[in-house]
Design a protein around this motif. Structure first.
Motif, PDB file in Angstrom:
ATOM      1  N   VAL A 244       7.556   2.929   7.269  1.00 21.30           N
ATOM      2  CA  VAL A 244       7.795   2.732   5.839  1.00 21.30           C
ATOM      3  C   VAL A 244       6.663   1.896   5.246  1.00 21.30           C
ATOM      4  N   PRO A 245       6.431   1.987   3.929  1.00 23.09           N
ATOM      5  CA  PRO A 245       5.521   1.032   3.284  1.00 23.09           C
ATOM      6  C   PRO A 245       6.045  -0.381   3.456  1.00 23.09           C
ATOM      7  N   SER A 246       5.154  -1.337   3.595  1.00 18.22           N
ATOM      8  CA  SER A 246       5.555  -2.695   3.920  1.00 18.22           C
ATOM      9  C   SER A 246       6.546  -3.284   2.922  1.00 18.22           C
ATOM     10  N   ALA A 247       6.423  -2.917   1.627  1.00 17.06           N
ATOM     11  CA  ALA A 247       7.317  -3.477   0.613  1.00 17.06           C
ATOM     12  C   ALA A 247       8.775  -3.129   0.872  1.00 17.06           C
ATOM     13  N   ALA A 248       9.024  -2.030   1.586  1.00 19.12           N
ATOM     14  CA  ALA A 248      10.396  -1.597   1.835  1.00 19.12           C
ATOM     15  C   ALA A 248      11.095  -2.453   2.877  1.00 19.12           C
ATOM     16  N   ARG A 249      10.368  -3.390   3.507  1.00 18.59           N
ATOM     17  CA  ARG A 249      10.974  -4.193   4.578  1.00 18.59           C
ATOM     18  C   ARG A 249      12.108  -5.077   4.074  1.00 18.59           C
TER      19      ARG A 249
ATOM     20  N   TYR B   2      -2.237  -7.756 -11.442  1.00 20.17           N
ATOM     21  CA  TYR B   2      -2.924  -7.920 -10.164  1.00 20.17           C
ATOM     22  C   TYR B   2      -3.735  -9.220 -10.142  1.00 20.17           C
ATOM     23  N   ALA B   3      -4.276  -9.629 -11.309  1.00 19.14           N
ATOM     24  CA  ALA B   3      -5.045 -10.874 -11.372  1.00 19.14           C
ATOM     25  C   ALA B   3      -4.167 -12.091 -11.108  1.00 19.14           C
ATOM     26  N   GLU B   4      -2.866 -11.950 -11.309  1.00 18.16           N
ATOM     27  CA  GLU B   4      -1.937 -13.059 -11.061  1.00 18.16           C
ATOM     28  C   GLU B   4      -1.634 -13.238  -9.577  1.00 18.16           C
ATOM     29  N   ASN B   5      -2.056 -12.276  -8.741  1.00 19.03           N
ATOM     30  CA  ASN B   5      -1.818 -12.321  -7.288  1.00 19.03           C
ATOM     31  C   ASN B   5      -0.356 -12.605  -6.935  1.00 19.03           C
ATOM     32  N   PRO B   6       0.552 -11.735  -7.348  1.00 13.44           N
ATOM     33  CA  PRO B   6       1.972 -11.932  -7.010  1.00 13.44           C
ATOM     34  C   PRO B   6       2.191 -11.850  -5.502  1.00 13.44           C
TER      35      PRO B   6
ATOM     36  N   ASP C  38       0.176  -9.935  -1.232  1.00 12.74           N
ATOM     37  CA  ASP C  38      -0.497 -10.767  -0.230  1.00 12.74           C
ATOM     38  C   ASP C  38      -1.227  -9.899   0.785  1.00 12.74           C
ATOM     39  N   LEU C  39      -2.296 -10.461   1.341  1.00 12.65           N
ATOM     40  CA  LEU C  39      -3.186  -9.692   2.214  1.00 12.65           C
ATOM     41  C   LEU C  39      -2.592  -9.432   3.589  1.00 12.65           C
ATOM     42  N   GLN C  40      -1.466 -10.051   3.903  1.00 12.03           N
ATOM     43  CA  GLN C  40      -0.810  -9.713   5.161  1.00 12.03           C
ATOM     44  C   GLN C  40      -0.251  -8.292   5.105  1.00 12.03           C
ATOM     45  N   HIS C  41       0.177  -7.892   3.911  1.00 12.12           N
ATOM     46  CA  HIS C  41       0.845  -6.599   3.772  1.00 12.12           C
ATOM     47  C   HIS C  41       0.039  -5.584   2.968  1.00 12.12           C
ATOM     48  N   ASN C  42      -1.140  -5.964   2.494  1.00 15.97           N
ATOM     49  CA  ASN C  42      -1.984  -5.057   1.718  1.00 15.97           C
ATOM     50  C   ASN C  42      -3.448  -5.245   2.091  1.00 15.97           C
ATOM     51  N   LEU C  43      -4.223  -4.180   1.987  1.00 17.77           N
ATOM     52  CA  LEU C  43      -5.662  -4.317   2.096  1.00 17.77           C
ATOM     53  C   LEU C  43      -6.195  -4.955   0.806  1.00 17.77           C
ATOM     54  N   PRO C  44      -7.370  -5.574   0.846  1.00 17.98           N
ATOM     55  CA  PRO C  44      -7.906  -6.248  -0.347  1.00 17.98           C
ATOM     56  C   PRO C  44      -8.450  -5.254  -1.377  1.00 17.98           C
ATOM     57  N   THR C  45      -7.624  -4.280  -1.735  1.00 19.47           N
ATOM     58  CA  THR C  45      -8.002  -3.251  -2.706  1.00 19.47           C
ATOM     59  C   THR C  45      -7.386  -3.586  -4.053  1.00 19.47           C
ATOM     60  N   ARG C  46      -8.166  -3.452  -5.115  1.00 23.44           N
ATOM     61  CA  ARG C  46      -7.662  -3.729  -6.450  1.00 23.44           C
ATOM     62  C   ARG C  46      -8.053  -2.576  -7.378  1.00 23.44           C
TER      63      ARG C  46
END
Length: 313
Positions: free
Chosen positions: A243-248, A292-296, A300-308
């Protein structure tokens, strides 16, 4: 088949009686019965079992009823939205989305959009990534948030982020005993649950393609209709699910571990029609960049690549 026949069928399904349905529709019973018969002949299946009182829908009839209600509801939404625009009332923005975007990104964006444009009527419509492309070209939605890359020349796609994939594991399973990331090779021989069922090309195909790229072979593939069903099967110890990490955050009775491996990510993509001149497209892109600029936390980079997201101006 036409909308009138769908309305007639839904009235019979609701009333479970041809006479009462005809009265509700303000028509005589014989033409009502004839239209239902023509509908069944066109489909080649029986929709209503007439041997019982009250009438009973067949299995095919129940499926057709569910789909017909959705179609009629969508037609009503289209009529209301068109009248509003024609009467210079509220503007309407119809947003298509895949379910997993509800767990990170989409809700705060919609809240920002409501605050920015309080007179805008925002309608949310759940569609698979593939369905969104067709819905955009047909004008049924204005923007879409999906997870499948495409090369359709009539639809613009902007990559918003690359979300890491996680493995949902039954809590008592051997793989569920740790919290560190799993190598993708650990899925070799596992019973794998994929979703959504019967959607091509969709997230299930993405997952299986990634496993083939890593030469990983599950022992069995089980298809589930949707994400929530897949995770329920994991909780029932029927297998594991990528699953996508957000679904955890969806279930507390399932254990999650991130997956290590090349390209073991799922994109989140903003889609809209090529040459769409609606000012709300630019508003949405502006709000996305601000968000995205607010960095919610969900970025976080644990669950996402540094792509914007990078939008052309």
């Amino acid at each position: 088949m036409d909308l009138r026949q769908l309305r007639y069928f839904c009235a019979v399904a609701r009333e479970r009686n041809f006479t009462r349905a005809a009265e509700a529709l303000h028509i005589a019973q014989p033409p009502l019965s004839r239209q239902i018969q023509l509908l069944e002949e066109e489909l080649g299946v029986q929709l209503i079992s007439r041997s019982t009182r009250p009438l009973r829908l067949t299995d095919a009839g129940r499926l057709f009823h569910e789909q017909a209600l959705q179609i009629l509801g969508r037609v009503e939404q289209m009529q209301v939205a068109t009248r509003r625009i024609g009467l210079n009332q509220r503007s309407v923005l119809v947003v298509g989305y895949v379910a997993s975007t509800l767990y990170a990104g989409l809700p705060p964006l919609v809240r920002k959009l409501r605050q920015h444009s309080p007179d805008l009527d925002i309608q949310l419509l759940e569609l698979t990534s593939v369905q969104q492309i067709e819905a955009l070209k047909a004008g049924r939605i204005d923007i879409g948030f999906g997870r499948v890359r495409h090369n359709d020349p009539f639809v613009v796609g902007h990559l918003l982020r690359e979300e890491r994939l996680a493995l949902a594991i039954p809590v008592d399973a051997p793989l569920g005993g740790a919290t560190d990331a799993l190598p993708v090779s650990a899925l070799e021989g596992q019973q794998l649950i994929v979703y959504p069922k019967d959607v091509r090309f969709g997230f299930a195909d993405q997952v299986q393609d990634l496993l083939r790229e890593h030469d990983v072979r599950p022992s069995e593939i089980i298809e589930a209709r949707e994400l929530q069903t897949a995770l329920g099967l994991v909780a029932a110890q029927s297998g594991v699910c990528i699953v996508p990490s957000a679904a955890r955050q969806l279930r507390s009775d399932v254990h999650y571990r991130l997956i290590d491996g090349a390209r073991m990510t799922s994109p989140v993509i903003l889609n809209y029609r090529m040459n769409d001149s609606s000012r709300y497209i630019d508003v949405v892109k502006q709000l996305i960049q601000e968000m995205y600029a607010e960095n919610p936390p969900w970025l976080d980079l644990q669950h996402n690549l540094p792509t914007r997201p990078q939008f052309e101006h």
